[in-house]
Motif scaffolding. Structure first.
Motif, PDB file in Angstrom:
ATOM      1  N   ARG A 148       0.806  -1.221   0.000  1.00 33.14           N
ATOM      2  CA  ARG A 148       0.000   0.000   0.000  1.00 33.14           C
ATOM      3  C   ARG A 148       0.837   1.268   0.000  1.00 33.14           C
ATOM      4  O   ARG A 148       0.377   2.324  -0.433  1.00 33.14           O
ATOM      5  N   THR A 149       2.051   1.189   0.508  1.00 33.31           N
ATOM      6  CA  THR A 149       2.924   2.364   0.504  1.00 33.31           C
ATOM      7  C   THR A 149       4.068   2.201  -0.494  1.00 33.31           C
ATOM      8  O   THR A 149       5.031   2.959  -0.454  1.00 33.31           O
ATOM      9  N   ASP A 150       3.948   1.221  -1.379  1.00 31.38           N
ATOM     10  CA  ASP A 150       4.955   0.992  -2.407  1.00 31.38           C
ATOM     11  C   ASP A 150       4.655   1.919  -3.585  1.00 31.38           C
ATOM     12  O   ASP A 150       3.629   1.781  -4.253  1.00 31.38           O
ATOM     13  N   ALA A 151       5.542   2.877  -3.839  1.00 34.23           N
ATOM     14  CA  ALA A 151       5.290   3.881  -4.876  1.00 34.23           C
ATOM     15  C   ALA A 151       5.133   3.247  -6.252  1.00 34.23           C
ATOM     16  O   ALA A 151       4.314   3.688  -7.066  1.00 34.23           O
ATOM     17  N   CYS A 186       3.973   0.170  -6.994  1.00 35.92           N
ATOM     18  CA  CYS A 186       2.661  -0.468  -7.098  1.00 35.92           C
ATOM     19  C   CYS A 186       1.551   0.573  -7.207  1.00 35.92           C
ATOM     20  O   CYS A 186       0.571   0.382  -7.935  1.00 35.92           O
ATOM     21  N   THR A 187       1.709   1.674  -6.488  1.00 36.45           N
ATOM     22  CA  THR A 187       0.724   2.751  -6.581  1.00 36.45           C
ATOM     23  C   THR A 187       0.662   3.300  -8.002  1.00 36.45           C
ATOM     24  O   THR A 187      -0.426   3.574  -8.536  1.00 36.45           O
ATOM     25  N   ARG A 227      -1.096   0.702 -10.284  1.00 38.38           N
ATOM     26  CA  ARG A 227      -2.542   0.697 -10.051  1.00 38.38           C
ATOM     27  C   ARG A 227      -3.204   1.925 -10.676  1.00 38.38           C
ATOM     28  O   ARG A 227      -4.294   1.833 -11.261  1.00 38.38           O
ATOM     29  N   ALA A 228      -2.559   3.068 -10.551  1.00 40.29           N
ATOM     30  CA  ALA A 228      -3.122   4.295 -11.116  1.00 40.29           C
ATOM     31  C   ALA A 228      -3.206   4.199 -12.638  1.00 40.29           C
ATOM     32  O   ALA A 228      -4.202   4.616 -13.245  1.00 40.29           O
TER      33      ALA A 228
END
Length: 246
Positions: free
Chosen positions: A114-117, A119-120, A123-124
């Motif tokens: 969830r705080t992995d830039a 992966c973020t 997902r975006a």
């Protein structure tokens, strides 16, 4: 300008229109090295995912194009758009846990990511790709959204009522969109797929033996896929009157 099919890309190359500023999304560029090398306007061309062999990648990078590769670690293709049920539940014969739907959900709720830039970012990109495809899908169509409880059982009168509502809306020319969950939302989508009131009753009866996704998601999903297959066969999603789980 987005290019999402090889046919569109071939037409663009044939017209000798500029490549600068194009976004090539999820294309297989195998065999395009020579045609790309002959162009002098690759700077500013953006290639989003897809299959880009080494020869094509070298030509593109030398020419100043920007390449965003696929993401091997992600259980989803971040560059793709809307999904068919058969996409989400591929591999269901090996159990729900083997499906892209289950793997994507597990990846999404993994607290370690969830705080992995990175992966973020992935997902975006994925969500934006889906939203972009969704905007095109609903263009020019009258949409009615239906939200309902997940707990509604398939063998309940309320489920049959929601299916009837979905059918009635589709008959009036509306696109029925839901939040994609089970229960009332599944019922509305199921009804919208039916071409007659009799078909609604038959479809509800067909899936009623597995009334809930608990305790067995695999059996629940298999029933929905069988019901959909009986109604529309391999009909593409874009020709149906429903947007949701069924």
């Amino acid at each position: 300008m987005e290019i999402e099919t090889l046919e569109e890309f071939d037409d663009h190359l044939g017209s000798e229109a500029p490549l600068r500023g194009l976004r090539l999304q999820d294309l297989d560029l195998t065999g395009y090295a020579d045609r790309l090398a002959a162009r002098g306007d690759l700077t500013g061309l953006v290639v989003l995912g897809g299959d880009v062999p080494l020869a094509e990648a070298e030509v593109l990078l030398r020419g100043g194009a920007i390449l965003f590769p696929g993401v091997a670690e992600a259980p989803v293709d971040p560059w793709r758009g809307l999904y068919l049920p058969s996409d989400l539940y591929a591999g269901l014969e090996d159990g729900y846990a083997a499906t892209p739907d289950a793997k994507a959900y597990a990846w999404f709720v993994d607290a370690r990511l969830r705080t992995d830039a990175y992966c973020t970012l992935v997902r975006a990109i994925h969500d934006d790709s889906v939203t972009d495809d969704l905007d095109e899908f609903v263009q020019g169509r009258s949409v009615v959204g239906i939200m309902g409880g997940h707990a509604l059982q398939r063998d309940s009168p309320s489920y049959a009522g929601a299916a009837g509502l979905g059918h009635a809306l589709a008959e009036e020319g509306f696109l029925v969109a839901t939040g994609g969950g089970p229960g009332a939302m599944e019922a509305a989508n199921l009804g919208a797929l039916c071409r007659s009131a009799d078909a609604v009753g038959e479809a509800v009866a067909r899936i009623a033996p597995v009334p809930s996704f608990r305790p067995d998601v695999s059996a629940w999903a298999a029933g929905a896929l069988a019901a959909r297959q009986a109604l529309v066969g391999d009909e593409p999603a874009a020709t149906t009157d429903t947007l949701g789980p069924t």
